[in-house]
Design a protein around this motif. Structure first.
Motif, mmCIF file in Angstrom:
data_model
loop_
_atom_site.group_PDB
_atom_site.id
_atom_site.type_symbol
_atom_site.label_atom_id
_atom_site.label_comp_id
_atom_site.label_asym_id
_atom_site.label_seq_id
_atom_site.Cartn_x
_atom_site.Cartn_y
_atom_site.Cartn_z
ATOM 1 N N SER A 36 6.676 38.878 66.405
ATOM 2 C CA SER A 36 7.760 38.277 65.609
ATOM 3 C C SER A 36 6.977 36.863 64.824
ATOM 4 O O SER A 36 6.185 36.347 65.643
ATOM 5 C CB SER A 36 9.019 38.161 66.293
ATOM 6 O OG SER A 36 9.949 37.238 65.623
ATOM 7 N N LEU A 37 7.460 36.700 63.776
ATOM 8 C CA LEU A 37 7.301 35.388 63.096
ATOM 9 C C LEU A 37 7.858 34.426 64.170
ATOM 10 O O LEU A 37 8.985 34.822 64.719
ATOM 11 C CB LEU A 37 7.834 35.163 61.777
ATOM 12 C CG LEU A 37 7.159 35.999 60.714
ATOM 13 C CD1 LEU A 37 7.761 35.762 59.479
ATOM 14 C CD2 LEU A 37 5.699 35.782 60.804
ATOM 15 N N ASN A 45 12.095 26.212 56.073
ATOM 16 C CA ASN A 45 11.148 26.060 55.149
ATOM 17 C C ASN A 45 10.593 27.405 54.935
ATOM 18 O O ASN A 45 9.400 27.238 54.447
ATOM 19 C CB ASN A 45 10.189 24.826 55.346
ATOM 20 C CG ASN A 45 11.165 23.559 55.250
ATOM 21 O OD1 ASN A 45 11.929 23.214 54.282
ATOM 22 N ND2 ASN A 45 10.660 22.575 55.986
ATOM 23 N N PHE A 46 11.021 28.524 55.382
ATOM 24 C CA PHE A 46 10.285 29.904 55.362
ATOM 25 C C PHE A 46 9.876 30.014 54.109
ATOM 26 O O PHE A 46 8.706 30.779 53.900
ATOM 27 C CB PHE A 46 11.367 30.817 55.937
ATOM 28 C CG PHE A 46 10.426 32.367 55.768
ATOM 29 C CD1 PHE A 46 9.714 32.609 56.453
ATOM 30 C CD2 PHE A 46 11.118 33.148 55.042
ATOM 31 C CE1 PHE A 46 9.050 33.955 56.391
ATOM 32 C CE2 PHE A 46 10.355 34.558 54.617
ATOM 33 C CZ PHE A 46 9.390 34.608 55.580
ATOM 34 N N ASN A 55 13.023 30.817 44.257
ATOM 35 C CA ASN A 55 14.246 30.964 44.981
ATOM 36 C C ASN A 55 15.208 31.960 44.617
ATOM 37 O O ASN A 55 15.537 31.895 43.470
ATOM 38 C CB ASN A 55 14.933 29.442 45.157
ATOM 39 C CG ASN A 55 13.969 28.488 46.031
ATOM 40 O OD1 ASN A 55 13.193 28.691 46.723
ATOM 41 N ND2 ASN A 55 13.968 27.311 45.561
ATOM 42 N N THR A 56 15.777 32.478 45.754
ATOM 43 C CA THR A 56 16.955 33.435 45.570
ATOM 44 C C THR A 56 18.107 32.493 45.181
ATOM 45 O O THR A 56 18.468 31.560 45.978
ATOM 46 C CB THR A 56 17.361 34.153 46.738
ATOM 47 O OG1 THR A 56 16.402 35.177 46.866
ATOM 48 C CG2 THR A 56 18.575 35.037 46.450
ATOM 49 N N ALA A 69 19.090 31.360 52.463
ATOM 50 C CA ALA A 69 20.631 31.166 53.002
ATOM 51 C C ALA A 69 20.463 31.869 54.532
ATOM 52 O O ALA A 69 19.832 32.961 54.444
ATOM 53 C CB ALA A 69 21.378 32.141 52.162
ATOM 54 N N PRO A 70 21.024 31.083 55.397
ATOM 55 C CA PRO A 70 21.083 31.893 56.765
ATOM 56 C C PRO A 70 21.938 33.377 56.738
ATOM 57 O O PRO A 70 22.602 33.619 55.814
ATOM 58 C CB PRO A 70 21.916 30.714 57.357
ATOM 59 C CG PRO A 70 22.007 29.561 56.848
ATOM 60 C CD PRO A 70 21.694 29.864 55.361
ATOM 61 N N MET A 71 21.526 34.047 57.912
ATOM 62 C CA MET A 71 22.153 35.284 58.003
ATOM 63 C C MET A 71 23.538 35.298 58.280
ATOM 64 O O MET A 71 24.307 36.032 57.474
ATOM 65 C CB MET A 71 21.539 35.987 58.980
ATOM 66 C CG MET A 71 19.756 36.353 58.934
ATOM 67 S SD MET A 71 19.350 37.361 60.203
ATOM 68 C CE MET A 71 17.398 37.380 59.630
ATOM 69 N N GLY A 72 24.058 34.319 58.830
ATOM 70 C CA GLY A 72 25.515 33.922 58.939
ATOM 71 C C GLY A 72 26.102 34.293 60.261
ATOM 72 O O GLY A 72 25.113 34.781 61.244
ATOM 73 N N ALA A 73 27.469 34.599 60.315
ATOM 74 C CA ALA A 73 27.952 35.148 61.484
ATOM 75 C C ALA A 73 28.169 36.696 61.663
ATOM 76 O O ALA A 73 28.270 37.334 60.663
ATOM 77 C CB ALA A 73 29.451 34.808 61.064
#
Length: 233
Positions: A36-37, A45-46, A55-56, A69-73
């Motif tokens: 894995s990374l 800062n990926f 950027n998206t 954006a984080p993956m989230g819940a």
């Protein structure tokens, strides 16, 4: 984990209480796996590692982009969503150019909560409601095939219909409508569930049943009376 501070949603600094220490491990991959990374700062800062990608940023960047954006819940294993197409059934034959009603049952999902895909596409984490299920929306996709035995992968840019399903389920069942029907042919009809910002669903285990469903249907006229009707189109 501590409670969020008043400025937690605007701070540009990673809060140390949410650093995922497991992200620093490459997983000690077994045969057939890759390392894995790794990161010690939650990959904040990926996207700097892809300097040639923009950027998206809420719009649909069809040339490619990098999303920060984080993956989230993520829901519990008991709340993994699923969907089943009720009608039409697999292998059904339906009349061409005639309104087609589509119904499907959905569980463990709050549908009817999509954002504006022109402004907020992939721009926020996955969310859960107060019952711990994913908030999002349902989509119906229809693709034409050469035959029921077609084995060639399709072109994702080519489809006959892509339609969001509006409204809340009634007794767990959602309804869709293909108003003008479909021309004669063979089609794959797929139901997809997505999170609110249109991203694929994230669940708590990699081993699970399908989160979507599909059926294959034939569209053509049969019988003398039906063939007379079809000639009008």
């Amino acid at each position: 984990m501590s409670s969020p501070s008043a400025d937690s949603t605007t701070s540009l600094t990673l809060n140390s209480t949410i650093v995922a220490s497991g992200f620093a491990s490459d997983g000690s991959p077994a045969t057939g796996q890759v390392p894995s990374l790794t990161s010690t700062n939650n990959f904040i800062n990926f996207c700097l590692t892809y300097p040639n990608l923009p950027n998206t940023n809420g719009s649909q960047v069809t040339t490619g982009s990098c999303n920060s954006a984080p993956m989230g819940a993520i829901p519990s294993i008991q709340n993994i969503p699923s969907v089943k197409i009720i009608s039409p059934k697999y292998g059904d034959t339906v009349q061409p150019n005639t309104e087609l009603q589509v119904s499907f049952a959905v569980q463990n999902m709050e549908v009817g909560a999509p954002v504006d895909p022109q402004v907020n596409y992939l721009s926020a984490p996955q969310q859960l409601n107060n019952q711990g299920v994913i908030k999002g929306s349902a989509f119906m996709v229809v693709e034409e095939l050469s035959s029921l035995t077609d084995t060639q992968p399709g072109n994702p840019q080519t489809f006959s219909l892509f339609q969001g399903i509006q409204g809340a389920p009634v007794n767990g069942v959602l309804q869709g409508r293909i108003t003008n029907g479909l021309p004669s042919g063979v089609y794959r009809l797929t139901m997809q569930l997505r999170a609110s910002n249109r991203q694929p669903l994230l669940v708590s285990t990699p081993e699970h049943g399908s989160l979507g469903d599909m059926v294959y249907v034939r569209v053509y006229c049969w019988g003398r009376q039906q063939r007379r009707f079809c000639r009008k189109f």
